[in-house]
Design a protein around this motif. Sequence first.
Motif, PDB file in Angstrom:
ATOM      1  N   LEU A  79       0.823  -1.214   0.000  1.00  0.00           N
ATOM      2  CA  LEU A  79       0.000   0.000   0.000  1.00  0.00           C
ATOM      3  C   LEU A  79       0.854   1.260   0.000  1.00  0.00           C
ATOM      4  CD1 LEU A  79      -2.780  -1.041   2.517  1.00  0.00           C
ATOM      5  CD2 LEU A  79      -3.034  -0.712   0.053  1.00  0.00           C
ATOM      6  N   ALA A  80       1.920   1.249   0.780  1.00  0.00           N
ATOM      7  CA  ALA A  80       2.790   2.422   0.864  1.00  0.00           C
ATOM      8  C   ALA A  80       3.423   2.734  -0.486  1.00  0.00           C
ATOM      9  CB  ALA A  80       3.881   2.197   1.924  1.00  0.00           C
ATOM     10  N   ILE A  81       3.920   1.718  -1.169  1.00  0.00           N
ATOM     11  CA  ILE A  81       4.569   1.935  -2.465  1.00  0.00           C
ATOM     12  C   ILE A  81       3.542   2.377  -3.502  1.00  0.00           C
ATOM     13  CG2 ILE A  81       5.841   0.827  -4.342  1.00  0.00           C
ATOM     14  CD1 ILE A  81       7.524   1.492  -1.810  1.00  0.00           C
ATOM     15  N   ARG A  82       2.350   1.773  -3.494  1.00  0.00           N
ATOM     16  CA  ARG A  82       1.309   2.182  -4.452  1.00  0.00           C
ATOM     17  C   ARG A  82       0.849   3.612  -4.180  1.00  0.00           C
ATOM     18  NH1 ARG A  82       3.659  -1.110  -6.391  1.00  0.00           N
ATOM     19  NH2 ARG A  82       3.004  -3.191  -6.969  1.00  0.00           N
ATOM     20  N   ALA A  83       0.702   3.979  -2.914  1.00  0.00           N
ATOM     21  CA  ALA A  83       0.322   5.358  -2.583  1.00  0.00           C
ATOM     22  C   ALA A  83       1.417   6.329  -3.000  1.00  0.00           C
ATOM     23  CB  ALA A  83       0.019   5.474  -1.091  1.00  0.00           C
ATOM     24  N   ALA A  84       2.671   5.940  -2.799  1.00  0.00           N
ATOM     25  CA  ALA A  84       3.793   6.788  -3.226  1.00  0.00           C
ATOM     26  C   ALA A  84       3.780   6.952  -4.747  1.00  0.00           C
ATOM     27  CB  ALA A  84       5.121   6.186  -2.760  1.00  0.00           C
ATOM     28  N   ASP A  85       3.466   5.884  -5.457  1.00  0.00           N
ATOM     29  CA  ASP A  85       3.359   5.958  -6.916  1.00  0.00           C
ATOM     30  C   ASP A  85       2.234   6.891  -7.359  1.00  0.00           C
ATOM     31  OD1 ASP A  85       5.444   4.140  -7.194  1.00  0.00           O
ATOM     32  OD2 ASP A  85       4.130   2.427  -7.620  1.00  0.00           O
ATOM     33  N   ALA A  86       1.233   7.082  -6.479  1.00  0.00           N
ATOM     34  CA  ALA A  86       0.087   7.952  -6.774  1.00  0.00           C
ATOM     35  C   ALA A  86       0.301   9.359  -6.218  1.00  0.00           C
ATOM     36  CB  ALA A  86      -1.189   7.335  -6.210  1.00  0.00           C
ATOM     37  N   ASP A  87       1.558   9.759  -6.041  1.00  0.00           N
ATOM     38  CA  ASP A  87       1.928  11.107  -5.602  1.00  0.00           C
ATOM     39  C   ASP A  87       1.591  11.426  -4.149  1.00  0.00           C
ATOM     40  OD1 ASP A  87       3.057  11.743  -8.062  1.00  0.00           O
ATOM     41  OD2 ASP A  87       1.140  12.455  -8.850  1.00  0.00           O
ATOM     42  N   HIS A  88       1.439  10.407  -3.315  1.00  0.00           N
ATOM     43  CA  HIS A  88       1.289  10.648  -1.883  1.00  0.00           C
ATOM     44  C   HIS A  88       2.674  10.669  -1.266  1.00  0.00           C
ATOM     45  CE1 HIS A  88      -3.125   9.740  -1.272  1.00  0.00           C
ATOM     46  NE2 HIS A  88      -2.933   9.471  -2.557  1.00  0.00           N
ATOM     47  N   ARG A  89       2.858  11.462  -0.236  1.00  0.00           N
ATOM     48  CA  ARG A  89       4.063  11.426   0.584  1.00  0.00           C
ATOM     49  C   ARG A  89       3.709  10.519   1.754  1.00  0.00           C
ATOM     50  NH1 ARG A  89       6.614  12.836  -3.352  1.00  0.00           N
ATOM     51  NH2 ARG A  89       6.946  14.997  -3.856  1.00  0.00           N
ATOM     52  N   VAL A  90       4.306   9.331   1.779  1.00  0.00           N
ATOM     53  CA  VAL A  90       3.898   8.282   2.712  1.00  0.00           C
ATOM     54  C   VAL A  90       4.845   8.201   3.898  1.00  0.00           C
ATOM     55  CG1 VAL A  90       3.480   5.808   2.970  1.00  0.00           C
ATOM     56  CG2 VAL A  90       2.876   6.961   0.827  1.00  0.00           C
ATOM     57  N   VAL A  91       4.264   8.196   5.089  1.00  0.00           N
ATOM     58  CA  VAL A  91       4.987   7.854   6.306  1.00  0.00           C
ATOM     59  C   VAL A  91       4.585   6.419   6.607  1.00  0.00           C
ATOM     60  CG1 VAL A  91       5.271   8.308   8.768  1.00  0.00           C
ATOM     61  CG2 VAL A  91       5.005  10.222   7.169  1.00  0.00           C
ATOM     62  N   GLY A  92       5.527   5.504   6.483  1.00  0.00           N
ATOM     63  CA  GLY A  92       5.263   4.091   6.717  1.00  0.00           C
ATOM     64  C   GLY A  92       5.725   3.710   8.114  1.00  0.00           C
ATOM     65  N   PHE A  93       4.782   3.542   9.020  1.00  0.00           N
ATOM     66  CA  PHE A  93       5.107   3.250  10.416  1.00  0.00           C
ATOM     67  C   PHE A  93       5.094   1.756  10.678  1.00  0.00           C
ATOM     68  CE2 PHE A  93       3.810   2.352  14.778  1.00  0.00           C
ATOM     69  CZ  PHE A  93       4.809   3.004  15.472  1.00  0.00           C
ATOM     70  N   ASP A  94       6.092   1.298  11.410  1.00  0.00           N
ATOM     71  CA  ASP A  94       6.139  -0.086  11.868  1.00  0.00           C
ATOM     72  C   ASP A  94       6.843  -0.115  13.214  1.00  0.00           C
ATOM     73  OD1 ASP A  94       6.822  -3.030  12.076  1.00  0.00           O
ATOM     74  OD2 ASP A  94       5.889  -2.980  10.096  1.00  0.00           O
ATOM     75  N   THR A  95       6.405  -0.982  14.106  1.00  0.00           N
ATOM     76  CA  THR A  95       7.030  -1.078  15.428  1.00  0.00           C
ATOM     77  C   THR A  95       8.316  -1.901  15.398  1.00  0.00           C
ATOM     78  OG1 THR A  95       5.654  -2.995  15.971  1.00  0.00           O
ATOM     79  CG2 THR A  95       4.835  -0.818  16.651  1.00  0.00           C
ATOM     80  N   ASP A  96       8.589  -2.561  14.294  1.00  0.00           N
ATOM     81  CA  ASP A  96       9.773  -3.409  14.156  1.00  0.00           C
ATOM     82  C   ASP A  96      10.950  -2.566  13.639  1.00  0.00           C
ATOM     83  OD1 ASP A  96      11.745  -5.236  13.392  1.00  0.00           O
ATOM     84  OD2 ASP A  96      10.303  -6.681  12.600  1.00  0.00           O
ATOM     85  N   ASP A  97      11.846  -2.194  14.539  1.00  0.00           N
ATOM     86  CA  ASP A  97      13.000  -1.361  14.174  1.00  0.00           C
ATOM     87  C   ASP A  97      13.863  -2.011  13.086  1.00  0.00           C
ATOM     88  OD1 ASP A  97      12.521   0.764  15.952  1.00  0.00           O
ATOM     89  OD2 ASP A  97      13.530  -0.285  17.587  1.00  0.00           O
ATOM     90  N   ILE A  98      14.009  -3.316  13.152  1.00  0.00           N
ATOM     91  CA  ILE A  98      14.834  -4.015  12.156  1.00  0.00           C
ATOM     92  C   ILE A  98      14.195  -3.909  10.770  1.00  0.00           C
ATOM     93  CG2 ILE A  98      15.716  -6.276  11.441  1.00  0.00           C
ATOM     94  CD1 ILE A  98      16.032  -6.887  14.485  1.00  0.00           C
ATOM     95  N   ARG A  99      12.877  -4.082  10.703  1.00  0.00           N
ATOM     96  CA  ARG A  99      12.181  -3.950   9.418  1.00  0.00           C
ATOM     97  C   ARG A  99      12.376  -2.541   8.855  1.00  0.00           C
ATOM     98  NH1 ARG A  99       6.479  -5.986   9.583  1.00  0.00           N
ATOM     99  NH2 ARG A  99       7.518  -7.902   9.024  1.00  0.00           N
ATOM    100  N   VAL A 100      12.263  -1.535   9.708  1.00  0.00           N
ATOM    101  CA  VAL A 100      12.426  -0.152   9.256  1.00  0.00           C
ATOM    102  C   VAL A 100      13.845   0.074   8.737  1.00  0.00           C
ATOM    103  CG1 VAL A 100      12.448   2.263  10.013  1.00  0.00           C
ATOM    104  CG2 VAL A 100      10.560   0.755  10.685  1.00  0.00           C
ATOM    105  N   LYS A 101      14.844  -0.431   9.452  1.00  0.00           N
ATOM    106  CA  LYS A 101      16.236  -0.293   8.995  1.00  0.00           C
ATOM    107  C   LYS A 101      16.448  -0.990   7.659  1.00  0.00           C
ATOM    108  CE  LYS A 101      18.137   0.293  13.593  1.00  0.00           C
ATOM    109  NZ  LYS A 101      18.852  -0.315  14.706  1.00  0.00           N
ATOM    110  N   ARG A 102      15.836  -2.150   7.497  1.00  0.00           N
ATOM    111  CA  ARG A 102      15.962  -2.870   6.215  1.00  0.00           C
ATOM    112  C   ARG A 102      15.292  -2.094   5.080  1.00  0.00           C
ATOM    113  NH1 ARG A 102      14.937  -8.931   8.552  1.00  0.00           N
ATOM    114  NH2 ARG A 102      17.079  -9.255   9.237  1.00  0.00           N
ATOM    115  N   LEU A 103      14.154  -1.473   5.371  1.00  0.00           N
ATOM    116  CA  LEU A 103      13.502  -0.666   4.339  1.00  0.00           C
ATOM    117  C   LEU A 103      14.370   0.514   3.937  1.00  0.00           C
ATOM    118  CD1 LEU A 103       9.795  -0.761   5.539  1.00  0.00           C
ATOM    119  CD2 LEU A 103      10.757  -1.797   3.462  1.00  0.00           C
ATOM    120  N   TRP A 104      15.012   1.162   4.909  1.00  0.00           N
ATOM    121  CA  TRP A 104      15.917   2.271   4.582  1.00  0.00           C
ATOM    122  C   TRP A 104      17.099   1.793   3.736  1.00  0.00           C
ATOM    123  CZ3 TRP A 104      15.074   7.128   4.215  1.00  0.00           C
ATOM    124  CH2 TRP A 104      14.079   7.733   4.990  1.00  0.00           C
ATOM    125  N   ALA A 105      17.413   0.497   3.820  1.00  0.00           N
ATOM    126  CA  ALA A 105      18.466  -0.087   2.984  1.00  0.00           C
ATOM    127  C   ALA A 105      17.877  -0.660   1.686  1.00  0.00           C
ATOM    128  CB  ALA A 105      19.203  -1.176   3.759  1.00  0.00           C
TER     129      ALA A 105
END
Length: 112
Positions: free
Chosen positions: A29-55
């Motif tokens: 959903l986040a990637i599709r919303a970003a593709d539709a010109d939304h600025r997406v804040v993708g929140f997750d409680t899993d710090d490791i998942r967030v770090k992997r996404l930044w990579a």
Amino acid sequence: MIAHDRSSPASARPRRTAILGQGYVGLLLAIRAADADHRVVGFDTDDIRVKRLWAAQSPSPDIPGNQVAAALANGTHTPTANADDLAGFDVPASWDRCRTIMQAALHPMDGQ
């Protein structure tokens, strides 16, 4: 769960959208919303998942890392585990409204 920034008028583009959970469904959903010109804040409680996404490491085989990397590079997707980054968003009042928002994000040109 998807929420929209209450400080932005509905007609303003790009819209700020928060998507809670960045696993298989939330990241899609986040990637599709970003593709539709939304600025997406993708929140997750899993710090490791967030770090992997930044990579640009996607947890989903349906979302290649290069799509994550592109959304990061152009600023349309911001993964975070910091709940303070969700300040200013309203959560939709009902699931029907949430479904409408998700459908619009996944199919932005339908009906136009």
